[in-house]
Design a protein around this motif. Structure first.
Motif, mmCIF file in Angstrom:
data_model
loop_
_atom_site.group_PDB
_atom_site.id
_atom_site.type_symbol
_atom_site.label_atom_id
_atom_site.label_comp_id
_atom_site.label_asym_id
_atom_site.label_seq_id
_atom_site.Cartn_x
_atom_site.Cartn_y
_atom_site.Cartn_z
ATOM 1 N N ILE A 140 53.974 33.485 48.023
ATOM 2 C CA ILE A 140 52.448 33.305 48.414
ATOM 3 C C ILE A 140 51.668 32.623 47.536
ATOM 4 N N ARG A 141 50.838 31.669 47.987
ATOM 5 C CA ARG A 141 50.122 31.024 46.929
ATOM 6 C C ARG A 141 48.586 31.438 47.494
ATOM 7 N N ARG A 142 47.783 31.743 46.415
ATOM 8 C CA ARG A 142 46.435 32.039 47.117
ATOM 9 C C ARG A 142 45.490 31.688 45.794
ATOM 10 N N LEU A 143 44.287 31.477 46.376
ATOM 11 C CA LEU A 143 43.115 31.280 45.461
ATOM 12 C C LEU A 143 42.021 32.370 45.319
ATOM 13 N N ARG A 144 41.759 32.614 44.077
ATOM 14 C CA ARG A 144 40.848 33.850 43.501
ATOM 15 C C ARG A 144 39.652 33.439 43.267
ATOM 16 N N SER A 145 38.527 34.120 43.884
ATOM 17 C CA SER A 145 37.309 33.697 43.222
ATOM 18 C C SER A 145 36.145 34.824 42.999
ATOM 19 N N ILE A 146 35.755 34.488 42.042
ATOM 20 C CA ILE A 146 34.575 35.697 41.431
ATOM 21 C C ILE A 146 33.071 35.300 41.462
ATOM 22 N N GLY A 147 32.245 35.814 42.157
ATOM 23 C CA GLY A 147 30.887 35.556 42.640
ATOM 24 C C GLY A 147 31.020 34.203 43.510
ATOM 25 N N GLY A 148 31.895 34.039 44.036
ATOM 26 C CA GLY A 148 32.081 32.739 44.997
ATOM 27 C C GLY A 148 32.513 31.498 44.289
ATOM 28 N N ALA A 149 32.719 31.597 43.042
ATOM 29 C CA ALA A 149 33.248 30.571 42.244
ATOM 30 C C ALA A 149 34.977 30.618 42.050
ATOM 31 N N PRO A 150 35.680 29.487 42.541
ATOM 32 C CA PRO A 150 37.227 29.494 42.542
ATOM 33 C C PRO A 150 37.517 29.714 40.967
ATOM 34 N N VAL A 151 38.390 30.544 40.294
ATOM 35 C CA VAL A 151 38.764 30.619 38.898
ATOM 36 C C VAL A 151 40.202 30.748 38.586
ATOM 37 N N ILE A 152 40.895 31.101 39.691
ATOM 38 C CA ILE A 152 42.268 31.415 39.784
ATOM 39 C C ILE A 152 43.301 30.923 40.803
ATOM 40 N N VAL A 153 44.393 30.131 40.400
ATOM 41 C CA VAL A 153 45.379 29.872 41.557
ATOM 42 C C VAL A 153 46.615 30.647 41.234
ATOM 43 N N GLU A 154 46.935 31.485 42.160
ATOM 44 C CA GLU A 154 48.436 32.135 41.949
ATOM 45 C C GLU A 154 49.408 31.829 42.967
ATOM 46 N N ASN A 155 50.621 31.796 42.152
ATOM 47 C CA ASN A 155 51.764 31.851 43.031
ATOM 48 C C ASN A 155 52.612 32.745 42.647
ATOM 49 N N ILE A 156 53.163 33.608 43.927
ATOM 50 C CA ILE A 156 53.927 34.856 43.906
ATOM 51 C C ILE A 156 54.901 34.784 44.477
ATOM 52 N N ALA A 157 56.052 35.469 43.838
ATOM 53 C CA ALA A 157 57.341 35.360 44.477
ATOM 54 C C ALA A 157 57.708 36.963 44.641
ATOM 55 N N LEU A 158 58.192 37.330 45.793
ATOM 56 C CA LEU A 158 58.577 38.775 46.203
ATOM 57 C C LEU A 158 59.917 38.843 46.743
ATOM 58 N N PRO A 159 60.781 39.600 46.309
ATOM 59 C CA PRO A 159 62.127 39.840 46.867
ATOM 60 C C PRO A 159 61.820 40.209 48.252
ATOM 61 N N GLU A 160 62.433 39.510 49.338
ATOM 62 C CA GLU A 160 62.126 39.730 50.664
ATOM 63 C C GLU A 160 62.824 41.174 51.289
ATOM 64 N N PRO A 161 64.014 41.565 50.746
ATOM 65 C CA PRO A 161 64.430 42.750 50.960
ATOM 66 C C PRO A 161 63.648 43.965 50.572
ATOM 67 N N MET A 162 62.937 43.975 49.836
ATOM 68 C CA MET A 162 62.005 44.971 49.398
ATOM 69 C C MET A 162 60.615 45.235 50.052
#
Length: 249
Positions: A140-162
């Motif tokens: 999952i790649r997502r953009l996180r914003s506070i007060g409408g302003a982008p401040v964080i880009v995240e790259n997340i990896a999860l084990p699919e079997p879980m």
């Protein structure tokens, strides 16, 4: 099982040293959380009931629950009892989200999913999440914003079997809450590494800044109640108006 029997549980390496009885009771109660005996938000039996069931004193149960409360696994509510902790936004903001405004204000960020895919884990993902060869991961790649302003880009990896089926879902803002409520996976703790970095071109485009802008990289491994890796999250954060706050107790 009485207190003497519980005290004799610890074997192997643990038998070489003293292991307090309340820790053994804590481990038994956590095992029930892992097994889904009590769901997030559900009240636990009273201390008297648990003490009678486990064959220990009420004081031992109280000390075990106090330890679990200190680990944010349960919540004590005056006059109401003890409840399994939920991964609600307030808890996440104070336990897992460490970015705070320079004015001291805490704000839970909003999220926008930029990409979601399912693929075979690469070498780094296998090593970090302790996965077997050919295990698939949800990315999952997502953009996180506070007060409408982008401040964080995240790259997340999860084990699919879980997390079967998550790759076909629209991930909500509160992922830890989803893990617990939908898949029975509770994030109990995290390990983080922090590093000052320059924003790469792809992240700069998402954040609306120039490539090379200064940022804070947070490399986080989330662990379950059984200390098993369940999520690898790498966040690139703009800190012009934010700072990372760690409170040691």
């Amino acid at each position: 099982m009485n207190e003497k029997e519980l005290a004799e549980i610890s074997g192997g390496v643990e038998s070489l040293g003293f292991r307090p009885l309340y820790r053994q009771v804590r481990d038994r109660l956590i095992r029930r959380l892992v097994d889904g005996v009590w769901a997030p938000g559900e009240p636990l039996p009273s201390e008297i009931q648990l003490a009678a069931e486990l064959g220990v004193s009420q004081g031992t149960v109280r000390k075990a629950l106090d330890a679990m409360a200190a680990e944010n696994l349960v919540v004590r509510r005056q006059g109401r009892g003890t409840f399994v902790a939920r991964h609600d936004e307030e808890r996440i903001m104070f336990q897992f989200f460490k970015l705070v405004g320079d004015d001291g204000q805490r704000t839970f960020p909003q999220s926008k999913v930029l990409a979601l895919s399912l693929a075979r884990a690469n070498a780094a993902e296998r090593a970090t999440l302790k996965l077997a060869k050919d295990t698939r991961v949800i990315r999952i790649r997502r953009l996180r914003s506070i007060g409408g302003a982008p401040v964080i880009v995240e790259n997340i990896a999860l084990p699919e079997p879980m997390f079967p089926g998550l790759a076909a879902m629209e991930p909500p803002n509160n992922l830890y809450g989803l893990y617990a409520m939908r898949f029975g996976v509770t994030v109990a703790s995290t390990r983080e590494q922090l590093k000052a970095v320059s924003v790469c071109e792809a992240d700069a485009e998402a954040l609306g800044v120039a490539p090379g802008a200064p940022a804070l990289k947070i490399d986080r491994l989330a662990l379950s109640l059984e200390r098993q890796p369940v999520e690898w999250r790498v966040s690139v954060c703009l800190t012009e108006k934010l700072h990372y706050l760690s409170e040691l107790r």
